[in-house]
Design a protein around this motif. Structure first.
Motif, PDB file in Angstrom:
ATOM      1  N   GLY A  69       0.806  -1.219   0.000  1.00 48.33           N
ATOM      2  CA  GLY A  69       0.000   0.000   0.000  1.00 48.33           C
ATOM      3  C   GLY A  69       0.833   1.261   0.000  1.00 48.33           C
ATOM      4  O   GLY A  69       0.349   2.332  -0.366  1.00 48.33           O
ATOM      5  N   LEU A  70       2.096   1.160   0.403  1.00 48.73           N
ATOM      6  CA  LEU A  70       2.976   2.333   0.404  1.00 48.73           C
ATOM      7  C   LEU A  70       3.245   2.853  -0.998  1.00 48.73           C
ATOM      8  O   LEU A  70       3.596   4.011  -1.177  1.00 48.73           O
ATOM      9  CB  LEU A  70       4.317   1.984   1.074  1.00 48.73           C
ATOM     10  CG  LEU A  70       4.255   1.674   2.557  1.00 48.73           C
ATOM     11  CD1 LEU A  70       5.600   1.114   3.026  1.00 48.73           C
ATOM     12  CD2 LEU A  70       3.898   2.920   3.341  1.00 48.73           C
ATOM     13  N   CYS A  71       3.108   1.993  -1.985  1.00 54.28           N
ATOM     14  CA  CYS A  71       3.502   2.349  -3.355  1.00 54.28           C
ATOM     15  C   CYS A  71       2.358   2.880  -4.212  1.00 54.28           C
ATOM     16  O   CYS A  71       2.567   3.175  -5.372  1.00 54.28           O
ATOM     17  CB  CYS A  71       4.083   1.120  -4.052  1.00 54.28           C
ATOM     18  SG  CYS A  71       5.521   0.442  -3.225  1.00 54.28           S
ATOM     19  N   TRP A  72       1.167   2.974  -3.658  1.00 54.27           N
ATOM     20  CA  TRP A  72       0.013   3.301  -4.482  1.00 54.27           C
ATOM     21  C   TRP A  72      -0.284   4.784  -4.540  1.00 54.27           C
ATOM     22  O   TRP A  72      -0.012   5.534  -3.623  1.00 54.27           O
ATOM     23  CB  TRP A  72      -1.219   2.532  -3.990  1.00 54.27           C
ATOM     24  CG  TRP A  72      -1.104   1.104  -4.383  1.00 54.27           C
ATOM     25  CD1 TRP A  72      -0.543   0.105  -3.653  1.00 54.27           C
ATOM     26  CD2 TRP A  72      -1.475   0.524  -5.619  1.00 54.27           C
ATOM     27  NE1 TRP A  72      -0.575  -1.057  -4.348  1.00 54.27           N
ATOM     28  CE2 TRP A  72      -1.135  -0.838  -5.571  1.00 54.27           C
ATOM     29  CE3 TRP A  72      -2.074   1.022  -6.769  1.00 54.27           C
ATOM     30  CZ2 TRP A  72      -1.380  -1.705  -6.628  1.00 54.27           C
ATOM     31  CZ3 TRP A  72      -2.310   0.152  -7.809  1.00 54.27           C
ATOM     32  CH2 TRP A  72      -1.958  -1.188  -7.738  1.00 54.27           C
ATOM     33  N   HIS A  73      -0.897   5.167  -5.629  1.00 56.54           N
ATOM     34  CA  HIS A  73      -1.411   6.506  -5.902  1.00 56.54           C
ATOM     35  C   HIS A  73      -2.627   6.702  -4.997  1.00 56.54           C
ATOM     36  O   HIS A  73      -3.508   5.854  -4.972  1.00 56.54           O
ATOM     37  CB  HIS A  73      -1.776   6.512  -7.392  1.00 56.54           C
ATOM     38  CG  HIS A  73      -2.423   7.730  -7.894  1.00 56.54           C
ATOM     39  ND1 HIS A  73      -1.761   8.915  -8.019  1.00 56.54           N
ATOM     40  CD2 HIS A  73      -3.685   7.942  -8.344  1.00 56.54           C
ATOM     41  CE1 HIS A  73      -2.590   9.812  -8.528  1.00 56.54           C
ATOM     42  NE2 HIS A  73      -3.761   9.247  -8.731  1.00 56.54           N
ATOM     43  N   HIS A  74      -2.668   7.776  -4.211  1.00 55.20           N
ATOM     44  CA  HIS A  74      -3.737   7.977  -3.230  1.00 55.20           C
ATOM     45  C   HIS A  74      -4.518   9.261  -3.492  1.00 55.20           C
ATOM     46  O   HIS A  74      -4.307  10.272  -2.826  1.00 55.20           O
ATOM     47  CB  HIS A  74      -3.145   8.026  -1.815  1.00 55.20           C
ATOM     48  CG  HIS A  74      -2.491   6.763  -1.407  1.00 55.20           C
ATOM     49  ND1 HIS A  74      -3.195   5.667  -0.964  1.00 55.20           N
ATOM     50  CD2 HIS A  74      -1.193   6.390  -1.379  1.00 55.20           C
ATOM     51  CE1 HIS A  74      -2.362   4.689  -0.677  1.00 55.20           C
ATOM     52  NE2 HIS A  74      -1.148   5.101  -0.924  1.00 55.20           N
ATOM     53  N   PRO A  75      -5.456   9.263  -4.433  1.00 56.54           N
ATOM     54  CA  PRO A  75      -6.227  10.471  -4.724  1.00 56.54           C
ATOM     55  C   PRO A  75      -7.338  10.745  -3.714  1.00 56.54           C
ATOM     56  O   PRO A  75      -7.963  11.802  -3.758  1.00 56.54           O
ATOM     57  CB  PRO A  75      -6.808  10.193  -6.106  1.00 56.54           C
ATOM     58  CG  PRO A  75      -6.921   8.712  -6.159  1.00 56.54           C
ATOM     59  CD  PRO A  75      -5.750   8.173  -5.359  1.00 56.54           C
ATOM     60  N   ASP A  76      -7.587   9.825  -2.788  1.00 54.72           N
ATOM     61  CA  ASP A  76      -8.676  10.010  -1.822  1.00 54.72           C
ATOM     62  C   ASP A  76      -8.511  11.301  -1.027  1.00 54.72           C
ATOM     63  O   ASP A  76      -9.482  11.997  -0.749  1.00 54.72           O
ATOM     64  CB  ASP A  76      -8.744   8.832  -0.846  1.00 54.72           C
ATOM     65  CG  ASP A  76      -8.988   7.512  -1.545  1.00 54.72           C
ATOM     66  OD1 ASP A  76      -9.234   7.513  -2.755  1.00 54.72           O
ATOM     67  OD2 ASP A  76      -8.919   6.484  -0.868  1.00 54.72           O
ATOM     68  N   MET A  77      -7.275  11.613  -0.659  1.00 52.29           N
ATOM     69  CA  MET A  77      -7.041  12.820   0.124  1.00 52.29           C
ATOM     70  C   MET A  77      -7.342  14.063  -0.723  1.00 52.29           C
ATOM     71  O   MET A  77      -7.900  15.029  -0.229  1.00 52.29           O
ATOM     72  CB  MET A  77      -5.597  12.844   0.630  1.00 52.29           C
ATOM     73  CG  MET A  77      -5.416  13.768   1.785  1.00 52.29           C
ATOM     74  SD  MET A  77      -3.779  13.770   2.552  1.00 52.29           S
ATOM     75  CE  MET A  77      -3.171  12.133   2.332  1.00 52.29           C
ATOM     76  N   TRP A  78      -6.973  14.041  -1.990  1.00 50.03           N
ATOM     77  CA  TRP A  78      -7.217  15.194  -2.868  1.00 50.03           C
ATOM     78  C   TRP A  78      -8.707  15.462  -3.006  1.00 50.03           C
ATOM     79  O   TRP A  78      -9.127  16.606  -3.184  1.00 50.03           O
ATOM     80  CB  TRP A  78      -6.635  14.961  -4.246  1.00 50.03           C
ATOM     81  CG  TRP A  78      -5.182  14.602  -4.257  1.00 50.03           C
ATOM     82  CD1 TRP A  78      -4.250  14.844  -3.278  1.00 50.03           C
ATOM     83  CD2 TRP A  78      -4.497  13.921  -5.286  1.00 50.03           C
ATOM     84  NE1 TRP A  78      -3.045  14.352  -3.652  1.00 50.03           N
ATOM     85  CE2 TRP A  78      -3.151  13.787  -4.881  1.00 50.03           C
ATOM     86  CE3 TRP A  78      -4.879  13.418  -6.512  1.00 50.03           C
ATOM     87  CZ2 TRP A  78      -2.190  13.173  -5.675  1.00 50.03           C
ATOM     88  CZ3 TRP A  78      -3.918  12.809  -7.297  1.00 50.03           C
ATOM     89  CH2 TRP A  78      -2.590  12.691  -6.883  1.00 50.03           C
ATOM     90  N   ALA A  79      -9.518  14.405  -2.943  1.00 46.64           N
ATOM     91  CA  ALA A  79     -10.960  14.552  -3.116  1.00 46.64           C
ATOM     92  C   ALA A  79     -11.589  15.377  -1.996  1.00 46.64           C
ATOM     93  O   ALA A  79     -12.704  15.860  -2.144  1.00 46.64           O
ATOM     94  CB  ALA A  79     -11.620  13.182  -3.194  1.00 46.64           C
ATOM     95  N   LEU A  80     -10.884  15.557  -0.889  1.00 44.17           N
ATOM     96  CA  LEU A  80     -11.407  16.356   0.216  1.00 44.17           C
ATOM     97  C   LEU A  80     -11.257  17.857  -0.029  1.00 44.17           C
ATOM     98  O   LEU A  80     -11.845  18.665   0.680  1.00 44.17           O
ATOM     99  CB  LEU A  80     -10.697  15.981   1.524  1.00 44.17           C
ATOM    100  CG  LEU A  80     -10.961  14.556   1.999  1.00 44.17           C
ATOM    101  CD1 LEU A  80     -10.082  14.237   3.195  1.00 44.17           C
ATOM    102  CD2 LEU A  80     -12.427  14.358   2.336  1.00 44.17           C
ATOM    103  N   LEU A  81     -10.479  18.226  -1.011  1.00 49.33           N
ATOM    104  CA  LEU A  81     -10.317  19.643  -1.334  1.00 49.33           C
ATOM    105  C   LEU A  81     -11.555  20.161  -2.051  1.00 49.33           C
ATOM    106  O   LEU A  81     -12.173  19.444  -2.848  1.00 49.33           O
ATOM    107  CB  LEU A  81      -9.086  19.857  -2.218  1.00 49.33           C
ATOM    108  CG  LEU A  81      -7.745  19.586  -1.552  1.00 49.33           C
ATOM    109  CD1 LEU A  81      -6.629  19.591  -2.595  1.00 49.33           C
ATOM    110  CD2 LEU A  81      -7.476  20.599  -0.467  1.00 49.33           C
TER     111      LEU A  81
END
Length: 89
Positions: A34-46
């Motif tokens: 999981g350390l290597c994955w793209h994490h757009p979930d946080m961006w969706a909070l903007l």
């Protein structure tokens, strides 16, 4: 850019802070592959919704970057337990 916060009540601001903290914790608590994955979930909070225009390096350069990242974990967290599993296990 963050004018949307100006009109929020104290309780609404606390709700936003809690959402952001949860997203940061979820990202922080990734382990193993999981350390290597793209994490757009946080961006969706903007509030400003954009389609991030990511650029992906060619495979050899990408893999060299993965190796550098893994080496940095060895130096920054030499005491971390080993997650000896294949992806998807």
């Amino acid at each position: 850019m963050d004018e949307d916060l100006d009109g929020l009540t104290r309780d609404e601001l606390l709700g936003v802070a809690r959402q952001l903290r949860q997203a940061i914790r979820a990202h922080r608590d990734q382990t193993g592959h999981g350390l290597c994955w793209h994490h757009p979930d946080m961006w969706a909070l903007l509030p400003d919704k954009v389609d991030p225009q990511i650029a992906v390096p060619p495979w050899p350069k990408f893999l060299r970057g993965c190796v550098k990242y893994r080496e940095s974990l060895d130096s920054q967290r030499p005491d971390a337990p080993v997650h000896d599993r294949e992806f998807g296990e």
